[in-house]
Design an enzyme around this catalytic site. Structure first.
Site, PDB file in Angstrom:
ATOM      1  N   GLU A  58      14.318 -27.184  28.739  1.00  0.00           N
ATOM      2  CA  GLU A  58      14.815 -26.811  27.390  1.00  0.00           C
ATOM      3  C   GLU A  58      16.286 -27.209  27.277  1.00  0.00           C
ATOM      4  O   GLU A  58      17.144 -26.593  27.159  1.00  0.00           O
ATOM      5  CB  GLU A  58      14.818 -25.262  27.093  1.00  0.00           C
ATOM      6  CG  GLU A  58      13.255 -24.896  26.862  1.00  0.00           C
ATOM      7  CD  GLU A  58      13.092 -23.434  26.440  1.00  0.00           C
ATOM      8  OE1 GLU A  58      14.029 -22.481  26.587  1.00  0.00           O
ATOM      9  OE2 GLU A  58      12.262 -23.127  25.853  1.00  0.00           O
TER      10      GLU A  58
ATOM     11  N   GLU B 126       5.052 -24.899  26.721  1.00  0.00           N
ATOM     12  CA  GLU B 126       5.246 -23.520  26.590  1.00  0.00           C
ATOM     13  C   GLU B 126       4.826 -23.084  25.064  1.00  0.00           C
ATOM     14  O   GLU B 126       5.264 -23.846  24.202  1.00  0.00           O
ATOM     15  CB  GLU B 126       6.678 -23.078  26.874  1.00  0.00           C
ATOM     16  CG  GLU B 126       7.321 -23.006  28.063  1.00  0.00           C
ATOM     17  CD  GLU B 126       8.474 -22.737  28.514  1.00  0.00           C
ATOM     18  OE1 GLU B 126       8.837 -21.704  27.764  1.00  0.00           O
ATOM     19  OE2 GLU B 126       9.326 -23.107  29.217  1.00  0.00           O
TER      20      GLU B 126
HETATM   21  C1  BGP Z   1      11.716 -20.367  27.049  1.00  0.00           C
HETATM   22  C2  BGP Z   1      11.796 -20.326  28.638  1.00  0.00           C
HETATM   23  C3  BGP Z   1      11.070 -19.668  29.406  1.00  0.00           C
HETATM   24  C4  BGP Z   1      10.270 -18.313  28.908  1.00  0.00           C
HETATM   25  C5  BGP Z   1      10.098 -18.545  27.534  1.00  0.00           C
HETATM   26  C6  BGP Z   1       9.839 -17.126  26.900  1.00  0.00           C
HETATM   27  O1  BGP Z   1      12.814 -20.545  26.346  1.00  0.00           O
HETATM   28  O2  BGP Z   1      12.046 -21.833  28.953  1.00  0.00           O
HETATM   29  O3  BGP Z   1      11.587 -19.478  30.638  1.00  0.00           O
HETATM   30  O4  BGP Z   1      10.905 -17.398  29.209  1.00  0.00           O
HETATM   31  O5  BGP Z   1      11.018 -19.105  26.689  1.00  0.00           O
HETATM   32  O6  BGP Z   1      11.141 -16.396  26.517  1.00  0.00           O
HETATM   33  P1  BGP Z   1      11.312 -14.956  26.737  1.00  0.00           P
HETATM   34  O7  BGP Z   1      11.077 -14.966  28.387  1.00  0.00           O
HETATM   35  O8  BGP Z   1      12.752 -14.748  26.700  1.00  0.00           O
HETATM   36  O9  BGP Z   1      10.250 -14.141  26.096  1.00  0.00           O
END
Ligand code: BGP
Length: 485
Positions: free
Chosen positions: A178, A381
């Site tokens: 990201e 993701e």
């Molecule tokens: C993205 C990241 C991840 C992951 C995901 C979910 O932004 O790359 O590391 O954590 O989001 O977000 P969160 O864990 O804050 O729910």
């Protein structure tokens, strides 16, 4: 509904990040990363950044779900679901504990040798994210992380070490997770390893420094390009990718000022980084943005050439939600999101954490990206953070009924299927995350994404025992059928 079949050889799998699951934060010589100084928060109380470890505070990354000692068991479960690919990151501070060492930490490398060996055993292809939200703390203390050009050299050294060691077994690489988080106010610490004034709250727009963020981003672009061109020369079979947090951006109204505003937000949030990494140069709109925001980037004469030489081979992004924006102050009711906020979209429901659920937005995103870049795409993701309940049948059998997650994923897979029919070259999908782990934004365990439940709460208590959720069997079926019904 009939079977929606995906292309043969479609790469089904899951994605995780070292700091959110490994634990063992000081084991075998590992150094501290900025993430190890992040205190657990909630959806209402932001995570706190401390300058040193305080004994009375709880730091979720220190143990996380202890994948470090459970990786064989966990990978076996991924294999049982039929994974073709597993995306994970290598903790920079396991390999170079402070960043500056001349030689890598052998024990750190041996851990990943073990992980890759285990994946090979089950014919699961590894996909490595070189840097996922965990720059070495020592670099932050010495020169404020990515604010300094000096970070580039350290990153390149780290990346070369792992590329040389694993290129035989790892075809797909991502240089930064990201990367566009640095275009957003929350990016400075997590993405850039930077302290902004005396901030102790890692997502506080009021103490933001846009100048610092965009400069750091320039340094990351250079680092990514240098590593990409190195990899191409070293082993031409390697595929180097960029990775963005993609938000399909909608205008709230049909008022042209809103349409134009949505376009502006999208340009910076979604395209600024992709354009540099795919096309090898800053987009046409960058100059005006820098001027308007009074940004002075540390661009040196050789930089243009470096960017041009390190163009990526494929495009990846995370997709959780869309974001709706407006300039109409009256309609401006804030809606939370994955490191970006917008206004409430009246057509969309939200998750327990207030993120807008929008499968169609994923189809739109895939079309936008493919139309712009014409490269193979992986969605690396996507998933639903929700509260799950571990229950037991009368005869003591554990079960977790997560139909809401299955429903969310099904709709998103269906949107991907439609995008494939549209003609998008989508080659893989790694959902976030196949196993419950620490939330990046809140530090909670209770924000669960997995097909596998891990017995641990938000305060560090639990047996760490793993349980299969209903979605585990569902995803296994999806992979087996190579599609959804
Ligand atoms: C993205 C990241 C991840 C992951 C995901 C979910 O932004 O790359 O590391 O954590 O989001 O977000 P969160 O864990 O804050 O729910």
């Amino acid at each position: 509904m009939s079977l929606q079949t995906f292309p043969t050889n479609f790469l089904w799998g899951g994605a995780t990040a070292a700091n959110q699951l490994e634990g063992a934060y000081l084991k075998n010589g590992k150094g501290l990363s900025v993430n190890d100084l992040l205190v657990g928060g909630t959806d209402k109380r932001p995570r706190e950044i401390t300058r040193e470890i305080q004994a009375d505070k709880y730091y979720p990354s220190h143990q996380a779900i202890d994948f470090y000692h459970h990786y064989k068991e966990d990978i076996k479960l991924f294999a049982e679901m039929g994974f073709k690919i597993y995306r994970f990151s290598i903790a920079w501070t396991r390999i170079y504990p402070h960043g500056f060492e001349e030689e890598p930490n052998k024990k750190g490398l041996e851990f990943y040798d073990g992980v890759i060996q285990e994946l090979k055993k089950y014919h699961i292809q590894p996909l490595i994210t070189i840097s996922h939200y965990e720059p070495p703390l020592a670099m932050t203390q010495k020169f404020n992380g990515w604010e300094s050009r000096r970070a580039i050299e350290q990153y390149v050294k780290f990346a070369k070490t792992i590329i040389k060691r694993y290129h035989h077994d790892v075809k797909y690489w991502i240089t930064f997770n990201e990367i566009n988080i640095l275009t957003r106010t929350s990016g400075a610490y997590l993405g850039g390893g930077m302290y902004v004034s005396n901030n102790s709250n890692f997502d506080n727009p009021e103490i933001d420094s846009e100048q610092m963020r965009f400069n750091a981003l320039h340094h990351q672009f250079l680092a990514s390009s240098l590593v990409t061109s190195f990899a191409h020369q070293y082993d031409p079979s390697l595929k180097m990718g960029c990775m963005l947090a993609y938000h399909t951006i909608y205008p709230l109204t049909s008022n042209p000022v809103d349409i134009q505003y949505a376009q502006e937000v999208s340009k910076i949030s979604n395209f600024y980084c992709g354009d540099v990494q795919v096309k090898g140069k800053y987009p046409y709109f960058a100059q005006r943005y820098w001027q308007k925001h009074n940004l002075k980037l540390d661009i040196q004469p050789q930089d243009a050439k470096i960017l041009l030489q390190g163009k990526v081979d494929y495009f990846t992004f995370s997709y959780y939600q869309s974001t709706t924006v407006t300039l109409d102050k009256e309609k401006n009711t804030l809606q939370k999101g994955n490191f970006i906020s917008g206004v409430k979209n009246p057509y969309l429901k939200t998750s327990d954490w207030g993120w807008a659920i929008d499968p169609l937005g994923l189809r739109i995103a895939l079309n936008q990206v493919f139309d712009r870049y014409n490269l193979p795409i992986m969605v690396v993701e996507n998933g639903l953070g929700a509260k799950d309940k571990l229950e037991f049948t009368r005869d003591g059998q554990p079960y977790i009924n997560d139909d809401y997650r299955i429903n969310y994923l099904k709709q998103h897979l269906s949107a991907m299927y439609e995008a494939l029919q549209d003609g998008v070259d989508l080659i893989g999908y790694t959902s976030w995350a196949p196993i419950d782990l620490v939330s990046a934004s809140s530090g909670q365990m209770s924000k669960r994404y997995g097909y596998i439940y891990v017995d641990k709460d938000d305060y560090g208590h639990g047996t760490l025992k793993r349980y299969k959720k209903k979605s585990f069997y569902w995803y296994k079926q999806v992979i087996q059928n190579n599609g959804i019904i």
